[in-house]
Structures are given as C-alpha cells and as structure tokens.
Design a protein around this motif. Structure first.
Motif, PDB file in Angstrom:
ATOM      1  N   PRO A   1      -6.351 -14.805  -7.895  1.00  0.00           N
ATOM      2  CA  PRO A   1      -6.276 -13.633  -8.783  1.00  0.00           C
ATOM      3  C   PRO A   1      -4.845 -13.182  -9.036  1.00  0.00           C
ATOM      4  O   PRO A   1      -4.459 -12.058  -8.728  1.00  0.00           O
ATOM      5  CB  PRO A   1      -7.077 -12.579  -8.011  1.00  0.00           C
ATOM      6  CG  PRO A   1      -6.807 -12.914  -6.582  1.00  0.00           C
ATOM      7  CD  PRO A   1      -6.735 -14.420  -6.517  1.00  0.00           C
ATOM      8  N   VAL A   2      -4.068 -14.057  -9.628  1.00  0.00           N
ATOM      9  CA  VAL A   2      -2.675 -13.747  -9.919  1.00  0.00           C
ATOM     10  C   VAL A   2      -2.562 -13.354 -11.384  1.00  0.00           C
ATOM     11  O   VAL A   2      -3.174 -13.975 -12.257  1.00  0.00           O
ATOM     12  CB  VAL A   2      -1.762 -14.949  -9.571  1.00  0.00           C
ATOM     13  CG1 VAL A   2      -2.140 -16.190 -10.371  1.00  0.00           C
ATOM     14  CG2 VAL A   2      -0.293 -14.599  -9.776  1.00  0.00           C
ATOM     15  N   ASP A   3      -1.815 -12.315 -11.658  1.00  0.00           N
ATOM     16  CA  ASP A   3      -1.674 -11.831 -13.030  1.00  0.00           C
ATOM     17  C   ASP A   3      -0.479 -12.435 -13.748  1.00  0.00           C
ATOM     18  O   ASP A   3      -0.502 -12.613 -14.970  1.00  0.00           O
ATOM     19  CB  ASP A   3      -1.535 -10.304 -13.021  1.00  0.00           C
ATOM     20  CG  ASP A   3      -2.769  -9.629 -12.464  1.00  0.00           C
ATOM     21  OD1 ASP A   3      -3.793  -9.603 -13.168  1.00  0.00           O
ATOM     22  OD2 ASP A   3      -2.716  -9.153 -11.301  1.00  0.00           O
ATOM     23  N   ALA A   4       0.563 -12.718 -13.000  1.00  0.00           N
ATOM     24  CA  ALA A   4       1.766 -13.295 -13.596  1.00  0.00           C
ATOM     25  C   ALA A   4       2.451 -14.189 -12.569  1.00  0.00           C
ATOM     26  O   ALA A   4       2.330 -13.975 -11.356  1.00  0.00           O
ATOM     27  CB  ALA A   4       2.726 -12.203 -14.069  1.00  0.00           C
TER      28      ALA A   4
ATOM     29  N   ARG B   1      -5.035  -9.248  -2.879  1.00  0.00           N
ATOM     30  CA  ARG B   1      -5.971  -8.651  -3.843  1.00  0.00           C
ATOM     31  C   ARG B   1      -7.094  -7.906  -3.123  1.00  0.00           C
ATOM     32  O   ARG B   1      -7.481  -6.801  -3.520  1.00  0.00           O
ATOM     33  CB  ARG B   1      -6.546  -9.759  -4.720  1.00  0.00           C
ATOM     34  CG  ARG B   1      -7.478  -9.304  -5.836  1.00  0.00           C
ATOM     35  CD  ARG B   1      -6.720  -8.660  -6.990  1.00  0.00           C
ATOM     36  NE  ARG B   1      -6.544  -7.227  -6.849  1.00  0.00           N
ATOM     37  CZ  ARG B   1      -5.640  -6.533  -7.530  1.00  0.00           C
ATOM     38  NH1 ARG B   1      -4.833  -7.125  -8.394  1.00  0.00           N
ATOM     39  NH2 ARG B   1      -5.529  -5.230  -7.360  1.00  0.00           N
ATOM     40  N   GLU B   2      -7.627  -8.504  -2.072  1.00  0.00           N
ATOM     41  CA  GLU B   2      -8.695  -7.845  -1.322  1.00  0.00           C
ATOM     42  C   GLU B   2      -8.237  -6.513  -0.737  1.00  0.00           C
ATOM     43  O   GLU B   2      -8.947  -5.504  -0.805  1.00  0.00           O
ATOM     44  CB  GLU B   2      -9.172  -8.762  -0.188  1.00  0.00           C
ATOM     45  CG  GLU B   2     -10.009  -9.944  -0.630  1.00  0.00           C
ATOM     46  CD  GLU B   2     -10.466 -10.781   0.548  1.00  0.00           C
ATOM     47  OE1 GLU B   2     -11.451 -11.530   0.399  1.00  0.00           O
ATOM     48  OE2 GLU B   2      -9.840 -10.698   1.639  1.00  0.00           O
ATOM     49  N   GLN B   3      -7.025  -6.509  -0.176  1.00  0.00           N
ATOM     50  CA  GLN B   3      -6.523  -5.289   0.461  1.00  0.00           C
ATOM     51  C   GLN B   3      -6.239  -4.200  -0.568  1.00  0.00           C
ATOM     52  O   GLN B   3      -6.507  -3.013  -0.330  1.00  0.00           O
ATOM     53  CB  GLN B   3      -5.261  -5.604   1.274  1.00  0.00           C
ATOM     54  CG  GLN B   3      -5.475  -6.609   2.394  1.00  0.00           C
ATOM     55  CD  GLN B   3      -6.578  -6.183   3.344  1.00  0.00           C
ATOM     56  OE1 GLN B   3      -6.626  -5.036   3.809  1.00  0.00           O
ATOM     57  NE2 GLN B   3      -7.497  -7.097   3.637  1.00  0.00           N
ATOM     58  N   LEU B   4      -5.710  -4.573  -1.708  1.00  0.00           N
ATOM     59  CA  LEU B   4      -5.455  -3.589  -2.762  1.00  0.00           C
ATOM     60  C   LEU B   4      -6.759  -3.004  -3.281  1.00  0.00           C
ATOM     61  O   LEU B   4      -6.882  -1.778  -3.457  1.00  0.00           O
ATOM     62  CB  LEU B   4      -4.672  -4.247  -3.910  1.00  0.00           C
ATOM     63  CG  LEU B   4      -3.227  -4.643  -3.628  1.00  0.00           C
ATOM     64  CD1 LEU B   4      -2.668  -5.462  -4.789  1.00  0.00           C
ATOM     65  CD2 LEU B   4      -2.362  -3.404  -3.385  1.00  0.00           C
ATOM     66  N   ASP B   5      -7.729  -3.856  -3.538  1.00  0.00           N
ATOM     67  CA  ASP B   5      -9.009  -3.374  -4.058  1.00  0.00           C
ATOM     68  C   ASP B   5      -9.711  -2.473  -3.045  1.00  0.00           C
ATOM     69  O   ASP B   5     -10.308  -1.446  -3.409  1.00  0.00           O
ATOM     70  CB  ASP B   5      -9.907  -4.561  -4.417  1.00  0.00           C
ATOM     71  CG  ASP B   5      -9.398  -5.329  -5.630  1.00  0.00           C
ATOM     72  OD1 ASP B   5      -8.419  -4.871  -6.253  1.00  0.00           O
ATOM     73  OD2 ASP B   5      -9.962  -6.389  -5.936  1.00  0.00           O
ATOM     74  N   ARG B   6      -9.642  -2.839  -1.780  1.00  0.00           N
ATOM     75  CA  ARG B   6     -10.288  -2.052  -0.730  1.00  0.00           C
ATOM     76  C   ARG B   6      -9.692  -0.650  -0.649  1.00  0.00           C
ATOM     77  O   ARG B   6     -10.387   0.325  -0.346  1.00  0.00           O
ATOM     78  CB  ARG B   6     -10.140  -2.774   0.604  1.00  0.00           C
ATOM     79  CG  ARG B   6     -10.895  -2.128   1.755  1.00  0.00           C
ATOM     80  CD  ARG B   6     -10.826  -3.024   2.981  1.00  0.00           C
ATOM     81  NE  ARG B   6     -11.455  -4.309   2.699  1.00  0.00           N
ATOM     82  CZ  ARG B   6     -11.074  -5.461   3.245  1.00  0.00           C
ATOM     83  NH1 ARG B   6     -10.055  -5.493   4.079  1.00  0.00           N
ATOM     84  NH2 ARG B   6     -11.714  -6.574   2.943  1.00  0.00           N
TER      85      ARG B   6
ATOM     86  N   PHE C   1      -6.841   0.354  -5.308  1.00  0.00           N
ATOM     87  CA  PHE C   1      -5.764   0.060  -6.253  1.00  0.00           C
ATOM     88  C   PHE C   1      -6.074  -1.212  -7.043  1.00  0.00           C
ATOM     89  O   PHE C   1      -5.285  -2.156  -7.100  1.00  0.00           O
ATOM     90  CB  PHE C   1      -4.434  -0.075  -5.509  1.00  0.00           C
ATOM     91  CG  PHE C   1      -4.018   1.178  -4.774  1.00  0.00           C
ATOM     92  CD1 PHE C   1      -3.734   2.339  -5.478  1.00  0.00           C
ATOM     93  CD2 PHE C   1      -3.938   1.196  -3.391  1.00  0.00           C
ATOM     94  CE1 PHE C   1      -3.359   3.496  -4.816  1.00  0.00           C
ATOM     95  CE2 PHE C   1      -3.558   2.341  -2.720  1.00  0.00           C
ATOM     96  CZ  PHE C   1      -3.272   3.504  -3.427  1.00  0.00           C
ATOM     97  N   ASP C   2      -7.233  -1.221  -7.663  1.00  0.00           N
ATOM     98  CA  ASP C   2      -7.693  -2.420  -8.364  1.00  0.00           C
ATOM     99  C   ASP C   2      -6.955  -2.674  -9.675  1.00  0.00           C
ATOM    100  O   ASP C   2      -7.036  -3.770 -10.241  1.00  0.00           O
ATOM    101  CB  ASP C   2      -9.201  -2.333  -8.633  1.00  0.00           C
ATOM    102  CG  ASP C   2      -9.569  -1.107  -9.444  1.00  0.00           C
ATOM    103  OD1 ASP C   2      -9.180   0.026  -9.055  1.00  0.00           O
ATOM    104  OD2 ASP C   2     -10.233  -1.251 -10.483  1.00  0.00           O
ATOM    105  N   LYS C   3      -6.209  -1.676 -10.165  1.00  0.00           N
ATOM    106  CA  LYS C   3      -5.454  -1.863 -11.407  1.00  0.00           C
ATOM    107  C   LYS C   3      -4.040  -2.399 -11.154  1.00  0.00           C
ATOM    108  O   LYS C   3      -3.337  -2.762 -12.095  1.00  0.00           O
ATOM    109  CB  LYS C   3      -5.345  -0.524 -12.153  1.00  0.00           C
ATOM    110  CG  LYS C   3      -6.667   0.078 -12.570  1.00  0.00           C
ATOM    111  CD  LYS C   3      -7.371  -0.789 -13.607  1.00  0.00           C
ATOM    112  CE  LYS C   3      -8.538  -0.063 -14.250  1.00  0.00           C
ATOM    113  NZ  LYS C   3      -9.555   0.349 -13.269  1.00  0.00           N
TER     114      LYS C   3
ATOM    115  N   LEU D   1       0.825  -1.210   0.000  1.00  0.00           N
ATOM    116  CA  LEU D   1       0.000   0.000   0.000  1.00  0.00           C
ATOM    117  C   LEU D   1       0.861   1.263   0.000  1.00  0.00           C
ATOM    118  O   LEU D   1       0.523   2.263  -0.647  1.00  0.00           O
ATOM    119  CB  LEU D   1      -0.936  -0.007   1.207  1.00  0.00           C
ATOM    120  CG  LEU D   1      -2.004  -1.106   1.198  1.00  0.00           C
ATOM    121  CD1 LEU D   1      -2.839  -1.066   2.466  1.00  0.00           C
ATOM    122  CD2 LEU D   1      -2.904  -0.994  -0.038  1.00  0.00           C
ATOM    123  N   ALA D   2       2.007   1.204   0.701  1.00  0.00           N
ATOM    124  CA  ALA D   2       2.901   2.365   0.708  1.00  0.00           C
ATOM    125  C   ALA D   2       3.437   2.650  -0.693  1.00  0.00           C
ATOM    126  O   ALA D   2       3.518   3.816  -1.126  1.00  0.00           O
ATOM    127  CB  ALA D   2       4.056   2.121   1.679  1.00  0.00           C
TER     128      ALA D   2
END
Length: 396
Positions: A354-357, A321-326, A329-331, A248-249
C-alpha cells in the motif's frame, strides 16, 4: 585554493571553456574534436582529402528499449545548423515506442565529412536514455496506481547525464500512461529538468540532514510546516529507527494535515535493519495477513529480501499502513524510497504493497554495458554496403 599545476592541459585549439564539464554538450568543432574518438577525426580528414560522399548510418541497440531519441536528435540538428549542412533523420520508432534488440532505431544520412566525427557523441545521447526509459516504463506499468518521483540526479555522473535520465523517466512514464493508464512519474528532484514533467520546480521536502539538524523527526516536521505553511508535507521518519513511533507523533501533531491527506511519511530504512516493530517472523506474519499468495511459492533470496527482508520491504510498508490505520490516520500517505528499480517494483506489485508514491533513481541502468548504442554505415552514395554480419541493418 585549488592547485592549477595538476589541471590537465587542453589539446591545441581547445580552451578550458570548451571542455565538457557537464554544463552543456560539446557543439563547437574544437570541442567535438576533443571529445570524439581520434579515429573518427582522422577519418574525417582522410575523406575530406580524397573526396566526400553521402552516407547513411543505422543506429541500433543490442537489447529491447523504449525509444528516447529527442535529446540526440536535437543535438544532431544543432550540429547540422552550426556546420551549414543538413542531416536527413529517418526515425523508425517514434519517442515512447518499444524497439526490439538489433532493430535500427533511426537512419541518419548526410555528408561523410560532416558526420564522421559526430558518431561518438551521438551514441552517448541515445543508449542510456533508451534503457532508462524502458526501466521507467516497466516500473510504472507494474505499479500503475503509484505516483513516482525521479530522484536520479544524485546518482548521475554530471548534469548531461542528469538531463538524459530525467527525460527518460518522462518518456517511459508517458508510455505507461498510454498503455495502462498509469499515474507514472509526476515530478523530479531538480528545477533544471522539472519541465520534462510539466512542472516549473523540482519536488521534495526534507533529507536526513534536516532531521539531524533539528534533533528530532517531529521538530524537523514543525520547522518545515512553519517555513512552508501552505504546502503538503512529506516527513522522513527513519532517522532514529523509530518509524512507527515518529510517524504517529507527527500525525498527532498535525491532525488537520493528516485528515486532509496533505501529510505523507517517507520510509528510507537502510538495508542493515528492519523497520521498527519488525523481525523475520513479524515480517512474514504481516505479509500472511495482507498478501499471502506473495510468499506461498518459491522465492529467490532477492525476492524474499524485497518482500520480508531488511530495509524497505513490502512487509515494512504494510506494517506502517496497519499502524497508521489502527490509530485513525487512514488518509496519511506512504512514500517509499531505497532501491526501487524494476525488480523491486514487480515484487511490490505482487505483494499489493500500500504505497502511494515512490522516490527512485533506480530506473537508471544497472548494467551499463546494456546502454551501448552502435552505429554502422549502411549506404555509400546510395549503394547499400555494410560489414559482414550486420546485413540486418540494411534499410528495407
């Protein structure tokens, strides 16, 4: 200074420059003689003394694989040219095709004198690549929407193996693209083998060493962006066991990159601890919220470790993923590494992680005995003949 007194002497006629130190494959006669089995060298001398004949070798493996013969064929053709002869190669399974256990991958026909001492080196170039291609294909099929990065180089025993494994990842990946439209392997770690993925350079951003040097995850990200301002950035976030806090930082420090989808976070949590904010109960709860069917049935210990255990589990990826979206930072993308082989990828697919790579070297064969290719002569001057028990290799 190294102590030359402990350096092993080369066999007669073989200089140090002809040793296979990983910079290339033996192709001169002296080097081939030094690196092949002695009984093949002696066979060549006996056949040369008593009269050459034309033979056909059948090359096969004892387990299903994906055909990855290009490097072996390239070397065999180069040897034929060097020796002023011709080898007829009857490839039964084109590159990228599935090959069943015991099925001849190819037949190689030529002078017995010229082929006898090449068997050992030829087999070395076939088996490992075919098994690794099979593994890479399986992983890409199970996670067709995930981009894979071949991070195998550090796990290889020298540059020859590193080339084989990068090539194999590309072959398996291409098969997965054809079969299921998978994203597959989009690049690898080194410049030397990037061409197998249609690139001129290897991919990668920062190791743990850079985080340690910078003193903080955020500072390492700042250093990277300052040095490479026009590139997307992948920040490694597990150094201080503060994956959520540091992620998040970094996102807040680079909101433009985050919003544009040019910021990725890589988790490589060691198998000795949980990702920040998780424990056994919290891990189960995360999966229960997002993929409950993944934990409703019987699971082995290994499967549970991949789903809700220590390290980079499906729960860890879902939690991040949950923490980023909350936080809005969903992108921001998630890159995972650490032990992602075929079995782990299968579980990630079942948990819809939900892994992108995924950065992986774990498509490399784990049981090396499965990589052993075998060759038997099945024809002598056109007459079918093979040892009892291997009649299934005769050409049909």
């Amino acid at each position: 200074m190294p102590d030359d007194s402990i350096r092993p002497e080369a066999p007669d006629g073989v200089s140090g420059a002809l040793r296979n130190d990983g910079a290339g494959w033996p192709d001169g006669d002296a080097a081939v003689r030094a690196w092949t089995d002695t009984y093949f060298n002696r066979t060549r001398e006996i056949v040369g003394r008593f009269g050459d004949c034309r033979v056909t070798y059948a090359i096969f493996m004892r387990r299903p694989v994906v055909s990855a013969p290009r490097l072996a064929i390239r070397w065999l053709e180069a040897m034929a040219e060097r020796r002023g002869t011709r080898f007829d190669i009857d490839l039964r399974y084109d590159e990228g095709r599935w090959v069943g256990a015991g099925e001849p991958l190819m037949y190689v026909t030529g002078s017995f004198v010229q082929l006898a001492d090449l068997e050992t080196l030829l087999l070395q170039k076939i088996g490992p690549a075919c098994v690794a291609a099979f593994n890479a294909h399986t992983m890409c099929v199970d996670l067709p929407k995930v981009a894979f990065l071949a991070f195998d180089a550090r796990h290889c025993a020298g540059t020859e193996m590193a080339e084989q494994m990068a090539y194999a990842a590309a072959v398996g990946s291409e098969r997965a693209r054809r079969k299921v439209g998978a994203v597959g392997f989009v690049g690898n770690a080194t410049d030397a083998t990037a061409h197998y993925f249609g690139l001129t350079r290897g991919l990668g951003t920062m190791p743990h060493a850079l985080i340690g040097y910078a003193g903080s995850t955020l500072r390492a990200a700042e250093m990277y962006v300052e040095t490479y301002p026009d590139e997307p950035v992948t920040v490694l976030v597990d150094y201080f066991a503060q994956e959520i806090t540091d992620s998040l930082a970094v996102c807040r420090r680079f909101p433009e990159l985050a919003a544009a989808g040019r910021l990725s976070l890589r988790v490589d949590v060691p198998s000795s601890r949980y990702l920040e904010g998780l424990d056994p109960a919290a891990s189960y709860a995360v999966i229960e919220r997002n993929a409950p069917e993944a934990i409703r049935g019987y699971r082995t210990e290994e499967e549970l470790r991949y789903l809700v255990g220590l390290g980079v589990s499906a729960a860890a990826i879902w939690h991040l993923r949950e923490q980023l979206d909350r936080a809005g930072f969903d992108k921001v993308k998630i890159v995972a590494s650490s032990g992602f082989g075929p079995r782990k990828c299968k579980l990630m697919s079942e948990a819809r992680a939900p892994v992108d790579a995924i950065g992986t070297g774990s498509f490399l064969p784990t049981r090396w005995t499965e990589t052993y290719a075998t060759a038997d002569i099945v024809e002598y001057d056109g007459e079918p003949r093979v040892k009892v028990g291997r009649e299934f290799l005769l050409r049909r």
